[in-house]
Write an enzyme that holds these catalytic residues in place. Structure first.
Site, PDB file in Angstrom:
ATOM      1  N   HIS A 364       0.834  -1.205   0.000  1.00  0.00           N
ATOM      2  CA  HIS A 364       0.000   0.000   0.000  1.00  0.00           C
ATOM      3  C   HIS A 364       0.865   1.250   0.000  1.00  0.00           C
ATOM      4  CE1 HIS A 364      -2.909  -2.803   2.232  1.00  0.00           C
ATOM      5  NE2 HIS A 364      -2.770  -3.101   0.965  1.00  0.00           N
ATOM      6  N   ARG A 471      -8.324   4.787  -9.259  1.00  0.00           N
ATOM      7  CA  ARG A 471      -8.355   3.586  -8.399  1.00  0.00           C
ATOM      8  C   ARG A 471      -9.005   3.986  -7.075  1.00  0.00           C
ATOM      9  NH1 ARG A 471      -2.834   2.809 -10.789  1.00  0.00           N
ATOM     10  NH2 ARG A 471      -2.707   0.686 -11.598  1.00  0.00           N
ATOM     11  N   ARG A 507     -12.983   3.443 -11.081  1.00  0.00           N
ATOM     12  CA  ARG A 507     -13.009   1.981 -11.030  1.00  0.00           C
ATOM     13  C   ARG A 507     -13.527   1.578  -9.652  1.00  0.00           C
ATOM     14  NH1 ARG A 507      -7.543  -1.383 -11.275  1.00  0.00           N
ATOM     15  NH2 ARG A 507      -7.244  -0.662  -9.136  1.00  0.00           N
ATOM     16  N   GLU A 606      -8.881  -7.746 -17.813  1.00  0.00           N
ATOM     17  CA  GLU A 606      -7.651  -8.103 -17.103  1.00  0.00           C
ATOM     18  C   GLU A 606      -7.407  -9.602 -17.099  1.00  0.00           C
ATOM     19  OE1 GLU A 606      -6.888  -5.206 -13.637  1.00  0.00           O
ATOM     20  OE2 GLU A 606      -9.012  -5.672 -13.470  1.00  0.00           O
ATOM     21  N   ASN A 629      -1.417  -4.737 -16.431  1.00  0.00           N
ATOM     22  CA  ASN A 629      -0.600  -5.320 -15.355  1.00  0.00           C
ATOM     23  C   ASN A 629      -1.105  -6.717 -15.023  1.00  0.00           C
ATOM     24  OD1 ASN A 629       0.371  -2.701 -15.318  1.00  0.00           O
ATOM     25  ND2 ASN A 629      -0.810  -2.116 -13.518  1.00  0.00           N
ATOM     26  N   ASP A 630      -2.422  -6.794 -14.846  1.00  0.00           N
ATOM     27  CA  ASP A 630      -2.985  -8.106 -14.537  1.00  0.00           C
ATOM     28  C   ASP A 630      -3.051  -8.988 -15.778  1.00  0.00           C
ATOM     29  OD1 ASP A 630      -3.542  -8.430 -11.761  1.00  0.00           O
ATOM     30  OD2 ASP A 630      -4.933  -6.747 -11.923  1.00  0.00           O
ATOM     31  N   ARG A 640       3.042 -10.784 -11.035  1.00  0.00           N
ATOM     32  CA  ARG A 640       3.562  -9.417 -11.143  1.00  0.00           C
ATOM     33  C   ARG A 640       4.252  -8.953  -9.866  1.00  0.00           C
ATOM     34  NH1 ARG A 640      -2.121  -5.851 -11.119  1.00  0.00           N
ATOM     35  NH2 ARG A 640      -0.885  -4.140 -10.316  1.00  0.00           N
ATOM     36  N   CYS A 677      -4.825   0.863 -19.662  1.00  0.00           N
ATOM     37  CA  CYS A 677      -4.451   1.657 -18.478  1.00  0.00           C
ATOM     38  C   CYS A 677      -3.418   0.980 -17.572  1.00  0.00           C
ATOM     39  CB  CYS A 677      -5.685   2.033 -17.668  1.00  0.00           C
ATOM     40  SG  CYS A 677      -6.507   0.636 -16.921  1.00  0.00           S
TER      41      CYS A 677
HETATM   42  C1  PEP Z   1      -3.928  -3.369 -14.213  1.00  0.00           C
HETATM   43  O1  PEP Z   1      -4.080  -4.506 -13.753  1.00  0.00           O
HETATM   44  O2  PEP Z   1      -3.291  -3.145 -15.261  1.00  0.00           O
HETATM   45  C2  PEP Z   1      -4.496  -2.194 -13.531  1.00  0.00           C
HETATM   46  C3  PEP Z   1      -4.457  -1.009 -14.084  1.00  0.00           C
HETATM   47  O3  PEP Z   1      -4.999  -2.405 -12.297  1.00  0.00           O
HETATM   48  P1  PEP Z   1      -4.111  -2.549 -10.980  1.00  0.00           P
HETATM   49  O4  PEP Z   1      -2.706  -2.247 -11.323  1.00  0.00           O
HETATM   50  O5  PEP Z   1      -4.687  -1.575 -10.008  1.00  0.00           O
HETATM   51  O6  PEP Z   1      -4.362  -3.975 -10.617  1.00  0.00           O
HETATM   52 MG    MG Z   2      -5.562  -4.840 -12.220  1.00  0.00          MG
END
Ligand code: PEP
Ligand code: MG
Length: 746
Positions: A364, A471, A507, A606, A629-630, A640, A677
Site C-alpha cells: 500500500h 483507483r 473503477r 484483465e 498489469n494483470d 507481477r 491503463c
Molecule cells: C492493471 O491490472 O493493469 C491495472 C491497471 O490495475 P491494478 O494495477 O490496479 O491492478
Molecule cells: Mg488490475
C-alpha cells in the site's frame, strides 16, 4: 561472588572509558582493551576479531596470542569457533575448545596451549561487527557471570567501533556510519532524488555507555520504564474497540513493559557498569539478532514489537527522538523499515524520496508513493541500520539503488543524470498543451491514472485529457475503518470538481490479492492473485459495492459519470454488476436524488477469458479498459509481484501483442470504446507499439505523459506497425529490437 564480579566489571568498564578518552591511535586503543579485559577476567588470552569484509573476520588485537598473527589471521564466516560465534550471534563457552565441533587450529597464533574458550559476538542493534574471545590454559567452563561480563565489554567495543574509536587502521576498524554505502533494492517508483535522511523511527544515539553510579542509573531506568508502562496503558485504553492488529501489538508492548526478566537483565547490566541507555540497547541488540534468525512470522512480529518498545524507552531515557521536535530537513528522504499508507500520506509531497528496508512493489505504501510520484526503493537491505538522521542520500528509483553518504564522483554523476532528466521535463512542458499527434496524423488520447485527491492537480500540470483510471481502493486502504458513504461521495465530488468537466473513469473497489483492507479478515488463500478479489468480492458481498455505487451517483449530482468494474472474467459477472448499478439508480431516483446526465458503464479487461466473451458482451459494455498489469501476469502466468519472474516476459513479446490486436479487432467490429491503463502505457516505446496496433487511448501515471507524447509526436505509426509485422514474420520473440531499429533510423 556476584558482588565481586560486578565491581570488577564496573572497574573494567571505567578503565575502558578512560581508554576511549585517551588520545591514542586506533590500534593502541584496541591493544589496551584486550590487555585490560584479560587482566580483569584473569585469563591468559583476550582477542578481538572484526569483520574485514562481509564474510571475513580478522584478528585485530590480542593479549596472549602471538603478536605477529595480528592482521594476519583471518577466517571466513562460520569457520572455526570464532566464525561460528559470528554466524550464529551466540556465545560459545567450551572447557576443551580443541575437541569442540568445528574447531580450527590456527598455528600462527600459538593457541594450541589454551584449552578453554569463551567467545561472544560484538554486535550492535542486531548487526554483528566481530567476535570477542578470552582463552585460558586451565580447562574449565566459564561461569554465567563471566559470560555476561564479556558481553558487556563486547557491547562497549561495538559502540566504540561505531563512534570511530578505532578509525584509521583499515576497513575492519574504520568508523561505521561515516563511509559511503550503496544499497541495492528494487524499484517501487521510478525517479531520482537527492536529499537528507529522515528516519521514520529515529534511532537514539547512545554516547554515554558507562556509568560509575549504578544507583542513579537504576533509578533512571525505573522511572523511564514506569513512564513507558503508563504510556502503553493509555494507548491501550485509547484503542479499545479498535482494530485487532493494533490491539495485539499494544498487548505485546504491555507484556514486555511488565516483563520481569527483561527488567532483571537490564538491571544486571547496570550493576556491571553500563548506563541505563546502554543496558536497554544491549537487550535490543540481542532481540534484533534473534529476529534475524527466527522464521516464524508471529515470533518475528513480537520481537519487532520489543524492538519498537526499546526505541520508545531509549527516547524516554535520552530525550531524543521524533517527539522531541527534531526538524524535518528541507529535502527529506524518508528511511524506514516499513511504513503504512496512512502515515506516508501524512508526510505527503514534502518527501523527496522514500527508501524502505522491507516493503514490496505492490504494498500500500508503494501505491501511495506512486500516487504522490515520489521515487521509492523497496527491499533496501540494512538501510535502517546504515542510515543516520541527516545523512546525505541519493535515491535512484529507476535502478532501485540507494547511495548513502555518496562520495564526490557519485554525487557528480548522479547530479548530471538528474539535470538531464530535468532538461527532458522542460522539453515535455513545452508540448504540454499540444496534442499527441503522430507524424502520420493520428491523435492519441492520453489520460492519467489517479487514486488520491492529491493527484488531481497533475491533471492540468501534465496535460492529461482526463482520468482514465481512478483507483478507488486507496480511500479504503489508508483508513483503519470502512469509510462512510457520505465521506466517499464528498471525495468523489471533489475529484469531479477538480476535473472541471474532463472525463474521470472511476473503477469500483479492487481489493483482495495484494490489496488487503486492514479491517477485513484476511483470507488465507494459496494464490491470492487468482483468488477472491475485485468484482468477485463485490458480487459476493454486495453491501460494500452498493454503498460505493450510491456514493458515485450522488457525487455526480447530475454530471456525467463513468464507472468501470475491475477484473471481470466473464459476461455474467458484468451483467450482475450492471444489475447492481441499475438497482442503485432506481433507489436514488426513489429517494429523489438527481441522476447523472450521462452514465457510461465499462469493464476492465484483465483476464484473457474476457477477450473471448460472446459478442453480446461487447455490445452491452459501453467501454473496455485493458488492465495490462494483470492481463500480462495471467497471459504469461508470471506473478507481477514476484521479483524473479515479473520482468521475465517482454510486453512487446509477439504473442502478447498479437493477443492485444485480437482485442482491438473485436472492439472495432462491435464498436466498443477501448483504452489501455496498465503501467506499460506510461513507457514510451511500449506506448508507441500499443498505439501502432490500434490502441488510441492510453492512461498512465501523470509523469509519463510528457515522455510518451514526445515520442508519439516524432513517430509514424504506420512505420512502427510495419516493423512489428516484419518482426512477427521473421519469428522474433519480441518486436522491441525491430522497433528500436526504426526509432534509431528515424
Ligand atoms: C492493471 O491490472 O493493469 C491495472 C491497471 O490495475 P491494478 O494495477 O490496479 O491492478
Ligand atoms: Mg488490475
Amino acid at each position: 561472588m556476584v558482588q565481586t564480579t560486578e565491581s570488577e566489571s564496573r572497574k573494567l568498564l571505567g578503565r575502558l572509558r578512560d581508554t576511549m578518552a585517551e588520545d591514542a591511535a586506533g590500534q593502541a586503543r584496541l591493544d589496551k582493551i584486550t590487555h585490560l579485559t584479560a587482566d580483569s577476567m584473569k585469563t591468559e588470552v583476550c582477542s578481538v576479531y572484526l569483520f574485514r569484509d562481509e564474510d571475513t573476520l580478522e584478528l585485530c588485537a590480542t593479549e596472549g596470542l602471538k603478536p605477529e598473527a595480528v592482521h594476519q589471521t583471518r577466517m571466513r564466516l562460520g569457520e572455526g569457533l570464532v566464525g561460528r560465534v559470528a554466524r550464529t550471534s551466540n556465545a560459545i563457552n567450551a572447557a576443551d575448545a580443541p575437541s569442540e565441533k568445528g574447531f580450527r587450529f590456527m598455528p600462527e597464533t600459538g593457541e594450541e596451549i589454551y584449552s578453554s574458550f569463551l567467545g561472544v559476538p560484538i554486535q550492535r542493534l542486531g548487526e554483528t561487527l566481530g567476535v570477542l574471545v578470552v582463552q585460558s590454559k586451565q580447562a574449565r567452563q566459564f561461569t554465567a557471570d563471566e559470560t555476561y561480563a564479556l558481553e558487556v565489554v563486547a557491547m562497549v567495543l561495538a559502540e566504540m567501533t561505531e563512534l570511530g574509536a578505532f578509525a584509521g587502521e583499515g576497513a575492519a576498524l574504520s568508523a561505521r556510519h561515516q563511509h559511503q554505502v550503496v544499497v541495492r533494492g528494487t524499484t517501487g517508483q521510478e525517479g531520482s532524488a537527492e536529499g537528507h535522511v529522515w528516519l521514520h523511527e529515529p534511532r537514539v544515539v547512545v554516547t554515554n555507555l558507562v556509568s560509575d553510579d549504578p544507583e542513579r542509573e537504576l533509578e533512571r531506568l525505573h522511572e523511564a520504564v514506569e513512564r513507558l508502562r503508563v504510556g502503553v496503558d493509555q494507548m491501550l485504553e485509547g484503542a479499545v474497540g479498535g482494530d485487532n492488529d493494533q490491539l495485539q501489538v499494544l498487548e505485546a508492548y504491555r507484556m514486555f513493559a511488565n516483563s520481569k526478566s527483561w527488567m532483571r537483565r537490564m538491571e544486571e547490566d547496570i550493576q556491571r557498569g553500563l548506563s541505563a541507555e546502554a543496558a536497554v540497547e544491549k537487550e535490543q541488540s540481542t532481540a534484533r539478532s534473534r529476529m534475524a534468525q527466527v522464521t516464524d512470522n508471529y515470533l518475528r512480529e513480537r520481537l519487532s514489537d520489543l524492538d519498537d518498545l526499546s526505541n520508545r524507552l531509549l527516547r524516554l531515557l535520552s530525550g531524543q527522538g521524533s517527539e522531541t521536535g527534531a526538524d524535518l530537513p528541507d529535502d527529506p528522504i524518508l528511511v524506514a523499515r516499513n511504513i503504512g499508507p496512512a502515515e506516508l500520506l501524512d508526510y505527503g509531497r514534502s518527501l523527496k524520496g522514500v527508501v524502505l528496508e522491507e516493503g514490496s512493489v505492490g504494498s500500500h505504501a508503494a501505491i501511495v508513493a506512486r500516487a504522490l510520484a515520489i521515487p521509492l526503493v523497496v527491499h533496501a537491505g540494512r538501510i535502517t541500520t546504515e542510515a543516520l538522521n541527516g545523512d546525505h542520500i541519493m535515491v535512484d528509483g529507476d535502478q532501485g539503488l540507494v547511495h548513502l553518504r555518496p562520495d564526490d564522483t557519485v554525487v557528480t554523476a548522479f547530479r548530471d543524470k538528474m539535470a538531464m532528466q530535468a532538461e527532458a521535463q522542460e522539453r515535455y512542458a513545452s508540448i504540454r498543451d499540444k496534442p499527441a499527434e503522430t507524424l502520420c496524423g493520428k491523435t492519441i488520447s492520453l489520460m492519467m491514472n489517479a487514486g488520491l485527491m492529491a493527484d488531481l492537480p497533475s491533471l492540468q500540470g501534465s496535460g492529461a485529457q482526463g482520468v482514465g483510471l481512478f483507483r478507488t481502493e486507496l480511500q479504503f486502504l489508508v483508513r483503519n475503518k470502512m469509510p462512510k458513504r457520505s465521506e466517499l461521495s464528498a471525495l468523489y465530488a471533489r475529484v469531479l470538481d477538480a476535473a472541471q468537466g474532463q472525463r474521470v473513469v472511476f473503477r469500483t473497489l479492487d481489493i483482495g490479492s495484494d490489496k488487503v483492507l486492514p479491517y477485513m479478515k484476511p483470507n488465507d488463500e494459496p494464490n491470492p492473485a487468482l483468488g477472491w478479489r475485485a468484482i468477485r468480492v463485490g458480487l459476493d458481498k454486495p453491501g460494500m459495492m452498493r454503498m460505493q455505487l450510491q456514493a458515485l451517483l450522488r457525487a455526480a449530482n447530475g454530471r456525467p459519470l463513468s464507472v468501470m468494474f475491475p477484473f471481470v472474467a466473464q459476461f455474467e459477472e458484468f451483467r450482475a454488476a450492471r444489475a447492481e448499478m441499475d438497482k442503485a439508480i432506481a433507489r436514488e431516483e426513489k429517494l429523489g436524488h438527481i441522476l447523472p446526465e450521462r452514465l457510461e458503464i465499462g469493464a476492465m479487461l484483465e483476464t484473457p477469458s474476457l477477450a473471448y466473451a460472446p459478442d453480446q458482451f461487447f455490445d452491452e459494455v459501453e467501454f473496455l479498459s485493458i488492465g495490462g498489469n494483470d492481463l500480462k501476469q495471467f497471459f504469461f502466468a508470471a506473478d507481477r509481484e514476484n521479483e524473479r519472474v515479473r520482468r521475465r516476459y517482454d510486453t512487446l513479446n509477439v504473442s502478447f501483442l498479437t493477443f492485444l490486436e485480437q482485442i482491438v479487432a473485436r472492439c472495432k467490429n462491435t464498436n466498443t470504446q477501448l483504452s489501455f491503463c496498465g503501467e506499460d502505457a506510461g513507457r514510451p516505446v511500449e506506448a508507441l507499439c500499443l498505439a501502432a496496433i490500434g490502441l488510441h487511448s492510453l492512461s498512465m501515471r501523470p509523469a509519463s505523459i510528457g515522455p510518451v507524447k514526445h515520442l508519439l509526436r516524432r513517430s509514424d505509426l504506420n512505420a512502427v506497425k510495419a516493423a512489428i509485422d516484419e518482426a512477427r514474420e521473421r519469428g522474433d520473440q519480441s518486436v522491441r529490437g525491430a522497433v528500436m531499429d526504426y526509432l534509431r533510423s528515424a
